[in-house]
Design an enzyme around this catalytic site. Sequence first.
Site, PDB file in Angstrom:
ATOM      1  N   CYS A   2       0.889  -1.161   0.000  1.00  0.00           N
ATOM      2  CA  CYS A   2       0.000   0.000   0.000  1.00  0.00           C
ATOM      3  C   CYS A   2       0.924   1.208   0.000  1.00  0.00           C
ATOM      4  O   CYS A   2       2.079   1.096   0.401  1.00  0.00           O
ATOM      5  CB  CYS A   2      -0.862   0.098   1.270  1.00  0.00           C
ATOM      6  SG  CYS A   2      -2.259  -1.049   1.305  1.00  0.00           S
ATOM      7  N   GLY A  29      -0.080   0.035  -4.888  1.00  0.00           N
ATOM      8  CA  GLY A  29      -1.444  -0.470  -4.747  1.00  0.00           C
ATOM      9  C   GLY A  29      -2.339   0.104  -5.816  1.00  0.00           C
ATOM     10  O   GLY A  29      -2.364   1.326  -6.007  1.00  0.00           O
ATOM     11  N   ASN A 103      -0.158   0.978   5.784  1.00  0.00           N
ATOM     12  CA  ASN A 103       0.630   0.085   4.938  1.00  0.00           C
ATOM     13  C   ASN A 103       1.236  -0.970   5.852  1.00  0.00           C
ATOM     14  O   ASN A 103       1.939  -0.647   6.800  1.00  0.00           O
ATOM     15  CB  ASN A 103       1.736   0.883   4.231  1.00  0.00           C
ATOM     16  CG  ASN A 103       2.699   0.003   3.426  1.00  0.00           C
ATOM     17  OD1 ASN A 103       3.833   0.361   3.191  1.00  0.00           O
ATOM     18  ND2 ASN A 103       2.244  -1.149   2.983  1.00  0.00           N
ATOM     19  N   GLY A 104       0.962  -2.234   5.551  1.00  0.00           N
ATOM     20  CA  GLY A 104       1.466  -3.328   6.374  1.00  0.00           C
ATOM     21  C   GLY A 104       0.332  -4.250   6.754  1.00  0.00           C
ATOM     22  O   GLY A 104      -0.818  -4.031   6.365  1.00  0.00           O
ATOM     23  N   TYR A 240      11.936  -5.772  -5.419  1.00  0.00           N
ATOM     24  CA  TYR A 240      10.696  -5.806  -6.194  1.00  0.00           C
ATOM     25  C   TYR A 240       9.793  -4.590  -5.992  1.00  0.00           C
ATOM     26  O   TYR A 240       9.388  -3.941  -6.950  1.00  0.00           O
ATOM     27  CB  TYR A 240       9.914  -7.086  -5.858  1.00  0.00           C
ATOM     28  CG  TYR A 240       8.510  -7.097  -6.399  1.00  0.00           C
ATOM     29  CD1 TYR A 240       8.273  -7.200  -7.767  1.00  0.00           C
ATOM     30  CD2 TYR A 240       7.415  -6.964  -5.548  1.00  0.00           C
ATOM     31  CE1 TYR A 240       6.979  -7.186  -8.281  1.00  0.00           C
ATOM     32  CE2 TYR A 240       6.123  -6.942  -6.052  1.00  0.00           C
ATOM     33  CZ  TYR A 240       5.909  -7.050  -7.410  1.00  0.00           C
ATOM     34  OH  TYR A 240       4.646  -7.023  -7.916  1.00  0.00           O
TER      35      TYR A 240
END
Length: 459
Positions: A2, A29, A103-104, A240
Amino acid sequence: MCGVFGIHAPGRDVARLTYFGLHALQHRGQESAGIAVSEHGRLTALRDLGLVTQVFDEKNLSGLHGELAIGHTRYSTTGSNAWANAQPLLHHGRARTVALGHNGNLINAGELRSQLAQRFASTSDSEMVAALIANDERPLPEAIAATMEKLEGAASIVGLADGRLFAFRDRHGFRPLVLGRLGDDPVVASETCALDLIGAAFEREIRPGELFLAGEGAEQVEQVLPPAERGALCIFEFFYLARPDSRLAGVEVHGARVRMGERLAEESPVEADLVLPIPDSGTPAAIGFSRATGIPFSEGLIKNRYVHRTFIQPEQSLRDQGVRMKFNPLAEVAGKRLVVVDDSIVRGSTTRQIVQMLFDSGAAEVHVRVSSPPVVSPCFYGIDLASEDEMIAAHATVEEVRAAIGATSLAYLSLEGLQAATRRPESALCRACLTRDYPTRLPTETAKLRFEPAPAETA
Ligand code: SF4
């Protein structure tokens, strides 16, 4: 995955700045996007499924006013891809209303949900964080600090409440979060590329366990939790997830990926005519492989950048084309010995289809080189990798994976090689999906849709 963004900038168009910040974080995202603003303490949020450009237009953006704003781009890891789970979410509690972007992924979300014993509008773990802050009747910094103590797992969070912007990071620091300045105004973002896009200067990383507050008086910084003995910035961000022009823990991601490719070439050289990346995340490592070996770099696979980012489902005959919907080879691959560089192989199905497509286009040999070690174990901290059963390398040798993807040869970068390329010590990074050595206890429940209502509840 995210992206989160936050800004305190009285007198500026904070919603528009957030919109542009989210553009830079779109890669984190693509399921939903949203912005919440605070104007003299009154919160307004606009969020929907879709890309930033699909959710916002000039008209709806110009209706968002305030001195503070946060934004979010979502890729779901807990809770379905539904409107109710789009963020920033708003939670009205006993003490205050909170807007929050996360985020997470928490590993104790189930336990928190049972302790809170209330109904939630969403099925994501993030609303529990908002509820804990919104129901705590102490002043905001204390309410947030008490909440941070209860969270286990990965949380890089931005929020608005009581006319203030807040941002904090879990004590392991799984996901990145940086602080910048637009003039004197504070900006927080998942990655430095979002600061660059709006012309803000990078100041520093938000430290693991640290809380930052701005608005309604002086800025406040508090080290709420002692950072974990073992840092755990996600190594997947390096090879990535993060954008190549971002800097993670002071290291430029593109440079790290080029070094991964150079090291891969040293470890597993091969005689070939062309090096081509699987775009886009394999590109810097392919450049590194090409530089280190002298084998010419080719853009041999052209990526259709937009077809997979549409809500319109392709009809079956198009779906049967599989990877051809996304990549098309150039004629120059015919008759050549190719080195194909990718950043990772998880399930292996895309790699197998690409190898087949290159042979169908006349390639003489297809040597696959991967700029990370085999992915063998799931992520509980916010990257939706797949279950262990679905991972091609989890219970197979390199030779078995090579045979399954149909390549002429296959080699992965060693863990030591990957670590060295990041220029960060082993003690600073999470590498659990590559090593099965997790930095926290394991969650008891992991199903992504575990908080979705059972069929009887929805009837
Ligand atoms: S398990 Fe893997 S993907 Fe998840 S945080 Fe750790 S390194 Fe990143």
